[in-house]
Scaffold this motif. Structure first.
Motif, short mmCIF file in Angstrom:
data_model
loop_
_atom_site.label_atom_id
_atom_site.label_comp_id
_atom_site.label_asym_id
_atom_site.label_seq_id
_atom_site.Cartn_x
_atom_site.Cartn_y
_atom_site.Cartn_z
N PHE A 111 0.81 -1.21 0.00
CA PHE A 111 0.00 0.00 0.00
C PHE A 111 0.85 1.27 0.00
O PHE A 111 0.33 2.37 -0.16
CB PHE A 111 -0.90 0.03 1.23
CG PHE A 111 -0.15 -0.07 2.53
CD1 PHE A 111 0.39 1.06 3.12
CD2 PHE A 111 0.05 -1.28 3.14
CE1 PHE A 111 1.11 0.97 4.30
CE2 PHE A 111 0.76 -1.39 4.33
CZ PHE A 111 1.29 -0.25 4.91
N CYS A 112 2.16 1.15 0.18
CA CYS A 112 3.00 2.30 0.47
C CYS A 112 3.68 2.84 -0.78
O CYS A 112 4.42 2.13 -1.45
CB CYS A 112 4.06 1.93 1.51
SG CYS A 112 5.12 3.32 1.98
N ALA A 113 3.43 4.13 -1.05
CA ALA A 113 4.11 4.79 -2.15
C ALA A 113 5.22 5.71 -1.66
O ALA A 113 5.89 6.36 -2.46
CB ALA A 113 3.10 5.62 -2.96
N HIS B 138 -9.05 -0.45 1.48
CA HIS B 138 -8.21 -1.04 0.42
C HIS B 138 -8.74 -2.41 0.01
O HIS B 138 -9.41 -2.53 -1.02
CB HIS B 138 -6.75 -1.12 0.90
CG HIS B 138 -6.60 -1.31 2.37
ND1 HIS B 138 -6.74 -2.54 2.98
CD2 HIS B 138 -6.36 -0.41 3.35
CE1 HIS B 138 -6.58 -2.39 4.29
NE2 HIS B 138 -6.34 -1.11 4.55
N PHE C 122 -7.30 5.10 3.08
CA PHE C 122 -6.31 4.67 2.10
C PHE C 122 -6.30 5.62 0.90
O PHE C 122 -7.34 5.87 0.28
CB PHE C 122 -6.64 3.25 1.66
CG PHE C 122 -5.83 2.72 0.50
CD1 PHE C 122 -4.46 2.58 0.61
CD2 PHE C 122 -6.45 2.32 -0.68
CE1 PHE C 122 -3.71 2.06 -0.43
CE2 PHE C 122 -5.72 1.80 -1.73
CZ PHE C 122 -4.34 1.68 -1.62
N HIS D 227 -5.12 6.03 -2.76
CA HIS D 227 -4.86 4.96 -3.73
C HIS D 227 -3.96 5.34 -4.89
O HIS D 227 -3.34 4.47 -5.51
CB HIS D 227 -6.19 4.48 -4.31
CG HIS D 227 -6.81 5.45 -5.29
ND1 HIS D 227 -7.49 6.59 -4.90
CD2 HIS D 227 -6.83 5.47 -6.64
CE1 HIS D 227 -7.91 7.24 -5.95
NE2 HIS D 227 -7.53 6.60 -7.03
N ALA E 97 -0.39 4.11 -4.90
CA ALA E 97 -0.14 2.90 -4.11
C ALA E 97 0.12 1.71 -5.04
O ALA E 97 -0.65 1.46 -5.97
CB ALA E 97 -1.33 2.60 -3.22
N ALA F 296 1.72 9.18 -1.77
CA ALA F 296 0.66 8.27 -2.21
C ALA F 296 -0.28 8.94 -3.21
O ALA F 296 -1.15 8.28 -3.77
CB ALA F 296 -0.14 7.78 -1.01
#
Length: 819
Positions: A484-486, A636, A668, A670, A673, A744
């Motif tokens: 999930f991590c940008a 998510h 979240f 997105h 991500a 993100a």
């Protein structure tokens, strides 16, 4: 086989009582059964009809959809193909896409190539041998190029046909119509229609069950069957539903006499017959099977169909007519919503595939279909409405606003949600109860938000607090591969937004001093888990901050960073936390929580700590005298049950330690991500879900956690205001140089200064209060500095001029060392 005994109806009704009981009486049991699964929601699917071909080898005596090649030629007055071309299919689908449709309903006749040479010739010209092959081709085009979800109604199919077509469609359908074999005899409505043989249609439905395809079926009433035969047809569908679990909805469709058919003068079933059949079907069928009646085929008060037991209106198209019943136009969605609300229910959009199938996607959805379904669904598996998403600058549209409607409401009623709100005042809510609160819509949504806001006012008064904070994200280089991590940069994330970097101590000192000069009471410090960081690194960070400004509050290090530091030094977590505290750490952020459910955590970050370890580190922090926040990252791949579990685990720990200062919902984001870019996540929670998270958290966590914070960086200022009127009481920090949400894809800005905070709070008629990290009133001198702070000095990108313990030997091939 006719009914001769009492089938299992899952109720106390026998055949005799069903046959002889008025529908209004049966409706009481039907409504009770419906409410156990569907609550007060009446669903519909926004769809576009795609009549791929009107040729059919059957000649049902009530049908005007099926045409002969000669009749089609007369109607078209040209030599158009008897099949829509791929271009025509896509044109219709794109019209639906522009109108917000999510379903592409393919209607067509049964295997026309077996009867007509014109069909065989047309298929050859298109490059296909069979109608089913061509259907698979155009369904895939629609899925890939428009994102609409195909629902296929091609008639009889074999197991291999379902297995092939499920690769491009999440759901399909075939009407049983009737199990009465005699209706295919000479003089019957199905005479001359080999594909309407009941046994063949039941076998086709069974094949769909083996292929794991979510199916729609149903009965057509008033074509000459008896009431007893009608019940038998419903029982046959029940048997299939129980055996395979794949019957997602059953349609009770009333016969409509049509001109130019052999049954043009055949009497239509009365309203009483339709409502009686609906009530019987609801009583007989499993509660989780959706029950539908087409609203455009009913001339009376639509509320009667809801009273009889339906929970779904079927597909409603804002673009195309009902090609099977072109004489019956669709009701306007606004009119349908009003008719639904008049009965005390809410009109709710769904997808062509129902939530219980999307929540078991590994079983029911093919790999190529699953990302498309995920993109269009909310966290419950119903349709995602509106265009708002956390972190995006896109404004909410009318669908978003309808989803958070606050009234006035027609037809007020006592619902399961209202009963839960009453229960909350005297009893602990269960996980199931809490999950149900997240499903609140319409009047229920307004009631949940109102209850949360009343509790907020009783707990916090009309004060809205905030802190002047500077975020210092000291590195984005990380050894973990969280999907999930940008923000983090590692072997798999270098292509994402931003370059790898590592801050020099001199730059950290500069930022701390600048934050203090601008009135900050806190620096919030988190970063990636740099593979060469040790526990000494985090201790050095504490010393660096406190040497710069001894009185600034250091709020730093997630449980993941603490675990990493303790492990590298061979220390216990408890001892390492004590060392951090002695070095100057004042409190910890309760991040890295994500969702406290290990099934979800393993999918989000398979190499990170599980939920019990996160909870244990937080527990030890509290026992060491370090207060923490609590967070949830939601929207998510999770669902309402997971959210409820998370809230209960946080509440349980707070009752044990009392160490949480606040709860912070983190929707979240997105856009950048990795899991979203791979088609493995939704577009974050919807606006309704985001507001509800703050409201439900207030209800569940009170009185243990008094402060519910809204992340203005993720939800934006407009909707932060709505959250503050739905249970939240804190706006968080001013967040100079916030990096994680920005990485993100969030676009709400890096800083909302104190003046901006106060302006927003006062616009709500509330009283602003600048606070410290631990919720004491902030120093008035610092407060005045914050309100008149100079502009933020730009961060430099120069290379370091000297040695530094934090950056020595910490090498990333593409890292930028900022000094």
């Amino acid at each position: 086989m006719p009914i001769t005994s009492q089938p299992s109806f899952e109720c106390d009704h026998t055949v005799d009582t069903l046959l002889n009981t008025p529908w209004q009486t049966l409706a009481i049991a039907a409504q009770q059964k419906r409410a156990t699964v569907w609550g007060t929601n009446i669903t519909y699917s926004r769809k576009v009809f795609i009549p791929l071909t009107k040729l059919c080898r059957d000649v049902c005596h009530y049908c005007t959809f099926a045409q002969t090649p000669r009749a089609l030629a007369r109607q078209q007055q040209t030599k158009h193909s008897v099949y829509l071309s791929p271009q025509q299919v896509l044109e219709i689908a794109r019209q639906g896409q522009q109108q917000g449709c999510k379903e592409a309903l393919f209607t067509l006749g049964d295997q026309p190539e077996l009867r007509y040479s014109a069909a065989r010739d047309a298929l050859r010209n298109l490059g296909f041998e069979t109608t089913l092959e061509y259907l698979g081709h155009v369904a895939q085009l629609v899925l890939e190029e428009t994102g609409l979800l195909p629902h296929l109604n091609p008639g009889l199919m074999q197991l291999q046909d379902y297995q092939r077509l499920r690769q491009v469609a999440p759901s399909m359908g075939i009407m049983l119509e009737t199990s009465a074999q005699r209706l295919g005899d000479k003089g019957g409505p199905h005479y001359g229609s080999p594909d309407k043989d009941p046994q063949r249609r039941l076998a086709s439905l069974a094949s769909a069950g083996l292929a794991k395809v979510a199916m729609t079926s149903g009965v057509l009433i008033g074509i000459g069957e008896t009431r007893l035969e009608r019940l038998q047809s419903i029982v046959e569908l029940k048997k299939l539903a129980l055996q395979y679990g794949h019957i997602q909805e059953v349609i009770v469709q009333n016969f409509k006499a049509k001109a130019d058919t052999k049954m043009a003068r055949f009497p239509e079933p009365s309203m009483e017959e339709l409502c009686w059949t609906i009530a019987c079907a609801r009583v007989i069928l499993p509660a989780e099977v959706s029950l539908q009646a087409p609203p455009n085929l009913f001339d009376g008060n639509l509320g009667q169909l809801i009273e009889a037991g339906i929970n779904d209106w079927g597909g409603v198209s804002p673009v195309t007519p009902d090609h099977v019943n072109p004489e019956a136009p669709w009701p306007h969605l606004d009119a349908l919503a009003k008719a639904t609300q008049a009965t005390g229910h809410e009109l709710v959009e769904r997808l062509t595939v129902y939530p219980r199938f999307t929540q078991q996607a590994d079983t029911w959805l093919a790999p190529g279909v699953r990302p498309k379904v995920l993109k269009l669904s909310d966290s419950s598996g119903l349709a995602r409405v509106g265009q708002w998403a956390p972190g995006a600058c896109t404004e909410a549209n009318q669908d978003d606003l309808n989803d958070i409607a606050s009234g006035p409401f027609i037809g007020r009623r006592k619902s399961a949600i209202s009963q839960l709100l009453e229960k909350h005042t005297t009893q602990q809510l269960t996980q199931k109860d809490i999950a149900q609160l997240f499903s609140a819509r319409g009047q229920d949504f307004a009631d949940v938000c109102r209850a949360a806001n009343n509790l907020r006012k009783a707990t916090n008064g009309d004060t809205v607090s905030y802190a002047v904070v500077r975020n210092i994200n000291y590195t984005n280089i990380c050894q973990y591969q969280c999907s999930f991590c940008a923000f983090s940069k590692g072997k798999r994330h270098d292509h994402l937004r931003g370059k790898p970097y590592l801050l020099e101590p001199s730059e950290i000192i500069r930022r701390v001093n600048e934050a203090w000069a601008r009135g900050a009471t806190e620096v919030c410090m988190q970063g990636g888990i740099h593979p060469q960081f040790t526990g000494e690194t985090y201790l050095d960070l504490c010393h660096t901050v406190k040497q710069a400004q001894p009185n600034i509050h250091m709020h730093a290090f997630s449980p993941l960073e603490v675990a990493h530091g303790a492990k590298t030094l061979g220390m216990s977590v408890q001892d390492y936390l004590q060392a951090l505290k002695s070095a100057g750490l004042n409190s910890m952020p309760g991040t890295a929580a994500e969702i406290l459910n290990d099934d979800i955590r393993r999918q989000l970050a398979p190499d990170k700590m599980l939920s019990n370890q996160w909870l244990d580190i937080i527990r030890q922090a509290h026992n060491t005298g370090l207060a923490t926040t609590a967070t949830i990252m939601f929207g998510h791949i999770d669902n309402y049950q997971h959210w409820a579990e998370h809230l209960l685990r946080i509440d349980q720990l707070q009752q044990e330690t009392g160490g949480f200062t606040e709860f912070v919902p983190l929707p979240f984001v997105h856009m950048e991500a990795p899991m979203f870019l791979r088609g493995q996540a939704r577009k974050g929670p919807t606006l309704r879900e985001t507001i509800l998270m703050h409201a439900v958290a207030r209800l569940v966590l009170s009185p243990g956690i008094k402060n519910i914070q809204v992340s203005w960086v993720k939800v934006g200022q407009t909707w932060a205001s709505h959250c503050l009127n739905s249970g939240a009481n804190d706006l968080g920090g001013t967040l100079m140089n916030e990096s994680i949400s920005r990485a993100a894809g969030a676009s709400h800005g890096q800083e909302l200064d104190a003046a901006g905070m106060e302006c927003l709070i006062k616009s709500l008629g509330r009283m602003p209060l600048q606070r410290t990290t631990l919720y004491s009133p902030a120093c008035s001198v610092q407060h005045s500095k914050a309100l008149s702070a100079p502009a933020l000095i730009p961060v430099t990108n120069a290379m370091p001029s000297g040695n530094a313990s934090l950056t020595a030997n910490l090498v990333h091939p593409k890292a930028e060392i900022i000094s």
